[in-house]
Structure formats: C-alpha cells, structure tokens
Scaffold this motif. Structure first.
Motif, PDB file in Angstrom:
ATOM      1  N   THR A 306      51.567 -37.009  10.441  1.00 55.43           N
ATOM      2  CA  THR A 306      50.825 -38.214  10.804  1.00 55.43           C
ATOM      3  C   THR A 306      50.372 -38.213  12.259  1.00 55.43           C
ATOM      4  OG1 THR A 306      52.826 -39.445  11.401  1.00 55.43           O
ATOM      5  CG2 THR A 306      52.113 -39.548   9.107  1.00 55.43           C
ATOM      6  N   GLY A 307      50.953 -37.318  13.087  1.00 61.77           N
ATOM      7  CA  GLY A 307      50.572 -37.253  14.499  1.00 61.77           C
ATOM      8  C   GLY A 307      49.379 -36.348  14.751  1.00 61.77           C
ATOM      9  N   PHE A 308      48.835 -35.776  13.719  1.00 61.34           N
ATOM     10  CA  PHE A 308      47.654 -34.927  13.755  1.00 61.34           C
ATOM     11  C   PHE A 308      47.787 -33.742  14.697  1.00 61.34           C
ATOM     12  CE2 PHE A 308      46.075 -38.218  11.221  1.00 61.34           C
ATOM     13  CZ  PHE A 308      45.206 -37.558  10.355  1.00 61.34           C
ATOM     14  N   GLY A 309      48.881 -33.005  14.438  1.00 62.13           N
ATOM     15  CA  GLY A 309      48.926 -31.649  14.956  1.00 62.13           C
ATOM     16  C   GLY A 309      47.971 -30.811  14.121  1.00 62.13           C
ATOM     17  N   PHE A 310      47.768 -31.222  12.865  1.00 54.95           N
ATOM     18  CA  PHE A 310      46.861 -30.510  11.956  1.00 54.95           C
ATOM     19  C   PHE A 310      45.680 -31.410  11.593  1.00 54.95           C
ATOM     20  CE2 PHE A 310      51.311 -29.519  10.821  1.00 54.95           C
ATOM     21  CZ  PHE A 310      51.362 -28.198  11.197  1.00 54.95           C
ATOM     22  N   TYR A 311      44.502 -30.808  11.516  1.00 60.26           N
ATOM     23  CA  TYR A 311      43.324 -31.519  11.041  1.00 60.26           C
ATOM     24  C   TYR A 311      42.800 -30.920   9.737  1.00 60.26           C
ATOM     25  CZ  TYR A 311      43.055 -33.743  15.632  1.00 60.26           C
ATOM     26  OH  TYR A 311      43.326 -34.476  16.765  1.00 60.26           O
ATOM     27  N   GLU A 312      42.908 -29.609   9.608  1.00 60.38           N
ATOM     28  CA  GLU A 312      42.375 -28.930   8.429  1.00 60.38           C
ATOM     29  C   GLU A 312      43.449 -28.008   7.839  1.00 60.38           C
ATOM     30  OE1 GLU A 312      39.594 -29.718   7.171  1.00 60.38           O
ATOM     31  OE2 GLU A 312      38.683 -30.820   8.828  1.00 60.38           O
ATOM     32  N   PRO A 313      43.413 -27.756   6.524  1.00 62.17           N
ATOM     33  CA  PRO A 313      42.525 -28.425   5.567  1.00 62.17           C
ATOM     34  C   PRO A 313      42.907 -29.890   5.395  1.00 62.17           C
ATOM     35  CG  PRO A 313      44.090 -27.035   4.412  1.00 62.17           C
ATOM     36  CD  PRO A 313      44.318 -26.766   5.869  1.00 62.17           C
ATOM     37  N   HIS A 314      41.920 -30.760   5.518  1.00 66.72           N
ATOM     38  CA  HIS A 314      42.199 -32.199   5.535  1.00 66.72           C
ATOM     39  C   HIS A 314      42.823 -32.672   4.228  1.00 66.72           C
ATOM     40  CE1 HIS A 314      38.479 -32.276   3.225  1.00 66.72           C
ATOM     41  NE2 HIS A 314      38.724 -33.527   2.911  1.00 66.72           N
ATOM     42  N   TRP A 315      42.459 -32.019   3.118  1.00 66.58           N
ATOM     43  CA  TRP A 315      43.006 -32.438   1.830  1.00 66.58           C
ATOM     44  C   TRP A 315      44.505 -32.143   1.732  1.00 66.58           C
ATOM     45  CZ3 TRP A 315      45.371 -28.752  -1.100  1.00 66.58           C
ATOM     46  CH2 TRP A 315      45.079 -27.410  -0.808  1.00 66.58           C
ATOM     47  N   LEU A 316      44.948 -31.045   2.396  1.00 71.55           N
ATOM     48  CA  LEU A 316      46.371 -30.707   2.353  1.00 71.55           C
ATOM     49  C   LEU A 316      47.168 -31.654   3.250  1.00 71.55           C
ATOM     50  CD1 LEU A 316      48.390 -28.808   1.087  1.00 71.55           C
ATOM     51  CD2 LEU A 316      48.031 -27.209   2.986  1.00 71.55           C
ATOM     52  N   VAL A 317      46.584 -32.015   4.404  1.00 66.80           N
ATOM     53  CA  VAL A 317      47.217 -33.010   5.266  1.00 66.80           C
ATOM     54  C   VAL A 317      47.357 -34.337   4.500  1.00 66.80           C
ATOM     55  CG1 VAL A 317      47.005 -34.362   7.381  1.00 66.80           C
ATOM     56  CG2 VAL A 317      46.370 -31.937   7.386  1.00 66.80           C
ATOM     57  N   ALA A 318      46.295 -34.710   3.790  1.00 65.32           N
ATOM     58  CA  ALA A 318      46.324 -35.942   2.998  1.00 65.32           C
ATOM     59  C   ALA A 318      47.359 -35.854   1.880  1.00 65.32           C
ATOM     60  CB  ALA A 318      44.940 -36.230   2.426  1.00 65.32           C
ATOM     61  N   LEU A 319      47.445 -34.694   1.226  1.00 67.11           N
ATOM     62  CA  LEU A 319      48.419 -34.510   0.145  1.00 67.11           C
ATOM     63  C   LEU A 319      49.843 -34.632   0.675  1.00 67.11           C
ATOM     64  CD1 LEU A 319      49.077 -33.828  -2.796  1.00 67.11           C
ATOM     65  CD2 LEU A 319      48.925 -31.391  -2.186  1.00 67.11           C
ATOM     66  N   GLY A 320      50.097 -34.066   1.844  1.00 68.84           N
ATOM     67  CA  GLY A 320      51.421 -34.186   2.449  1.00 68.84           C
ATOM     68  C   GLY A 320      51.799 -35.641   2.681  1.00 68.84           C
ATOM     69  N   ASN A 321      50.823 -36.429   3.120  1.00 67.98           N
ATOM     70  CA  ASN A 321      51.084 -37.854   3.340  1.00 67.98           C
ATOM     71  C   ASN A 321      51.233 -38.619   2.033  1.00 67.98           C
ATOM     72  OD1 ASN A 321      51.032 -38.634   6.343  1.00 67.98           O
ATOM     73  ND2 ASN A 321      49.303 -37.238   6.180  1.00 67.98           N
ATOM     74  N   VAL A 322      50.543 -38.184   0.975  1.00 71.10           N
ATOM     75  CA  VAL A 322      50.751 -38.784  -0.342  1.00 71.10           C
ATOM     76  C   VAL A 322      52.199 -38.565  -0.791  1.00 71.10           C
ATOM     77  CG1 VAL A 322      50.174 -38.591  -2.795  1.00 71.10           C
ATOM     78  CG2 VAL A 322      48.352 -38.669  -1.091  1.00 71.10           C
ATOM     79  N   CYS A 323      52.721 -37.364  -0.526  1.00 71.09           N
ATOM     80  CA  CYS A 323      54.123 -37.075  -0.880  1.00 71.09           C
ATOM     81  C   CYS A 323      55.080 -37.964  -0.104  1.00 71.09           C
ATOM     82  CB  CYS A 323      54.428 -35.600  -0.606  1.00 71.09           C
ATOM     83  SG  CYS A 323      53.633 -34.448  -1.745  1.00 71.09           S
TER      84      CYS A 323
END
Length: 470
Positions: A306-323
C-alpha cells in the motif's frame, strides 16, 4: 422389537457420543484446524510492515529479533496450552476463556486486569483491521490511477467511504452465531494472507532480479543529515513494536483450543499447532521482511503493497491488496467474536430472564436472530469504524496495538500461571530466569508503546480529523 427401556438406553448412549466431558456439544477440531485459525489471526497486513522494521534495525538485529521473539512466543503459548485445564493439564476442568484460566490460577485481581487488556486489545485490533482494509482499497484505486496517469500524478483519496463500506459488511457478518461457525471464513482468510505475503515477496524478488535493489546495511538506516540520533532511536522502538507481537494470537488462543476434540488432550494438540503455526509464520515473516528490505533499502515504505514501493504490474499490486481485504474481512470476525461473546455472557448473567436478551427468531439463512446481539454488535461495529476514520495511521496504530498486548498477554500471564501451576519456588533459579524474561519483554512493550503514541500524536497534529488522505 426393542422395549421402551432399551430405547431409553440407546438414546442415552447416542447423547453421550454427541457431548464432551463437560456436557457441551462435542468438538471436532484438530491440529490442522487449530493451525489454520492461528495463521488467520497471526498473518495480518502487519507482515507487509516487517520490511520497514528490518530497514530500521538492519540485517543482524532484524533477523535476530524476529527469531528471538518467535522462540519466546512458542514457549509462552505452550505454557498457555498447559493451563487450558485446571488444575491438571489433561484431566482438569476446562477454562473456556483466557480470563477464566487467569482467574483459576492467579485470582480475581489478575482476572480483571487480564480482561481489560485482552478485550481492549481485541477492540483495538478490529479498529486496526478497518484501517488496513480501507488502506488496501485506496491502494487499488491508486494503482489504477498511477497506471493511467503516470507515477507522478496526484492520486490521493479519502479512506472514509471505504471504511464505511467495510463497517456495513461487518455489521452483517457480526451476526454469525459463534466462533465454531467461522472455520470456512478462517480458511479463506488464511489462504488470502499467504496470497498477499507471497505477492509482496514476489514483487520484491522481481526488483532484485532486475538489478534495481537498493543498498542495505547490517545495522539499519544510518544517522546523518536526514535522520537524527533521537529519531533513529524512536524508529528502532517502533520497529520492535511491529516485530515483537508478530506471532500474537493470545486474545483468541482459548477460543481456538475450545474447538479441539478432547482426545488426544487439547494441550498436546495445541502445542503442535503452536510450533507449526509460529514456525511457518516466522519463515514467512523473514521472507517478506528480508526481500522487501533488499528491494528498497533505506527507502522501504511502511507497507510494501500500500506504500507504493511497486507500481507495476498494477494488476498484481491490486490483486495483492484484494488478498489483504479478503483476509481482513475474515480475521475481523475471528477476533471480534470473543469480544461479542463476553459482553453477551455478562448480560445474560445479569438479566437471565430477559426476553430481549434471550429470545431468538428463526431466519431463512440457517441461524437464529437475537435482537440484543443485532443491536449491540451493530453499535460496536459503528463505533469501531468511527474511531478508525478519526485515526487512520497504519504503522503507528499497528505498533501501539502490539505494545499494548505483547507483554501482559504473551509473556506476563503465561509465566505467572506456569509458576502457580508448577508451584515454582520464589527466588529459585527458574523463577529468576522467568521473571527476567518477563522484565525484558515489559521494557520492549514500554519502548514500542511510547514510540507509537509519539507517532500518532505527530500525525494528528499534521492532519485534520476525518480529513486524512493517502
């Protein structure tokens, strides 16, 4: 044809197979289900803050502290398991809650102290989970925003609408009758927790493989122009507050044990579950913390997803947050149910003849509805949501919760109950070693608590109440 007497004996034999030694419904849990419950409670989104903690402590102290506190918690939780029955760990009378065990072994004053700490911690954790869920929901929206508009775009959003939505969902889920009905939710939450932990670790590993990993240090971030000596000390204290209670599930340990079948003895099963659960979690914590720190070095964010060390792939970052969100939905109820139950038990003892408290109405979805439970649980969730909206500071709140519960629940009470159970002589060598361990852990809790309160006060001065954006 069977006589009436034979039918009566058959009925008695059937009922005896359906109840435990205390006359309650027979339990069917085992080491595997207990380990699942432990993982659900232990692996919170705090695992994603361990990389930040590693950055403050460095490789040597970071790894050593994680392993040391894992060993301490395995030892003390095994002491707790032995105190599930009183006075004998195998044949004694069952203690259905942590507080009952404290009362049996340590008396009334400690019982009250334990209750204040335990249920205060449970209430705090539900607030923390509300903050965590909203943070992840906002992170999903930010990931999409950054992907569409670029990494330098203004992508800040209020957490409040997401906290309100999460609170509404929890109002419905809070009507689940009891802890025994949570195994399905607990299993989904446990799987989700591994999902976001491995996504965070995998993204960190991808940074390392691409050769973009930052410089790390044996002793953590160096004191210099950007970090004063005083600030370094406070950050180290806060890091300890994130790590020390990482394997904490004392608030629900007896609720978990109360799902275990009585043969083999609950204490033996729970000790196996403690070792399995805490060992697995420590490996996961070391993996997440080490890879996250290796990827970001001194710039490691408070939460690597959530601190945005990562930006891409954005869908994987989003999936991690869904988990993360899926885990928080289940874990909220696993921790809230004991709090709900203690209040409802107290109300029933005070007003045993009350229709409002005791009458249940059947529903079409498989369980009975009680008006008192409906109203009280709804009010509780609303209050927890409002408090979360007022103080949505992830790392500081996480460290404060850890500090509040770590020493008394994980160290002090287990040690004192063990001393009472085994009748360890005052000032004997074992007594002194146990008290020294308790003192060291007390100092860790005090340091972590002071640091987190300082951080929360700084943020409250920086942001207006209910106006925080991330």
């Amino acid at each position: 044809m069977d006589t009436e007497e034979e039918k009566g004996h058959a009925s008695m034999r059937l009922s005896s197979t359906e109840v435990d030694d205390d006359g309650r419904t027979k339990r069917t849990g085992n080491v595997v289900t207990a380990t699942t419950h432990i993982i659900t409670v232990v692996v919170g989104a705090g695992v994603l803050a361990l990389a930040w903690a590693m950055a403050q402590l460095g490789w040597i102290a970071g790894i050593a502290v994680m392993v040391m506190f894992a060993c301490i918690t395995i030892y003390t939780y095994n002491l707790i398991a032995d105190c599930y029955r009183y006075p004998d760990p195998v044949t004694g009378k069952r203690n259905y809650t942590y507080m009952q065990a404290v009362h049996a072994y340590l008396g009334g004053k400690m019982y009250v102290f334990c209750g204040l700490i335990q249920y205060g911690k449970l209430a705090g954790v539900t607030i923390g989970y509300t903050i965590t869920t909203s943070t992840s929901l906002v992170a999903i929206r930010k990931a999409i925003c950054f992907h569409k508009k670029g990494h330098q775009a203004y992508c800040k959003f209020s957490n409040n609408p997401y906290m309100i939505a999460f609170g509404i969902l929890q109002i419905f889920l809070s009507q689940i009758p009891n802890f025994h009905k949570l195994t399905f939710i607990s299993t989904i939450a446990a799987l989700s927790s591994f999902g976001y932990a491995f996504i965070g670790s995998g993204l960190s590993l991808g940074v390392l493989f691409s050769g973009k990993g930052e410089t790390t240090r044996l002793f953590g971030i160096k004191v210099g122009p950007e970090l004063s000596g005083e600030e370094k000390v406070w950050k180290v204290f806060s890091a300890l507050g994130n790590i020390a209670p990482a394997c904490s599930f004392a608030t629900v340990v007896y609720d978990i044990m109360d799902t275990l079948k009585s043969d083999p003895p609950e204490s033996i099963q729970m000790k196996k579950a403690n070792v399995l659960g805490i060992t697995a979690m420590t490996i996961l914590f070391l993996l997440c913390g080490s890879l996250g720190y290796a990827a970001f070095g001194d710039q490691t964010p408070g939460n690597i997803l959530t601190g945005f060390g990562f930006y891409e792939p954005h869908w994987l970052v989003a999936l991690g947050n869904v988990c993360i969100i899926a885990h928080m939905v289940g874990a909220y109820q696993v921790l809230a149910q004991p709090l709900f139950r203690i209040v409802e038990m107290g109300a029933n003892l005070a007003w045993p003849q009350s229709t409002f408290l005791n009458k249940e109405y059947p529903t079409k979805i498989g369980f009975n509805l009680n008006l008192f439970k409906l109203i009280w649980r709804t009010i509780y969730v609303i209050i927890a949501t409002i408090i979360a909206m007022a103080m949505p500071f992830f790392n500081e709140f996480l460290a404060l919760l850890g500090a509040i519960g770590f020493w008394p629940l994980i160290v002090f009470f287990p040690i004192q109950m063990h001393i009472s159970q085994k009748q360890i002589r005052t000032l004997s060598s074992k007594w002194c070693v146990l008290q020294m361990l308790s003192l060291v852990c007390f100092l860790v809790s005090v340091a972590a608590g002071a640091s987190s309160v300082r951080g929360i006060m700084e943020n409250i001065n920086k942001y207006k109440l209910f106006m925080y954006k991330q």
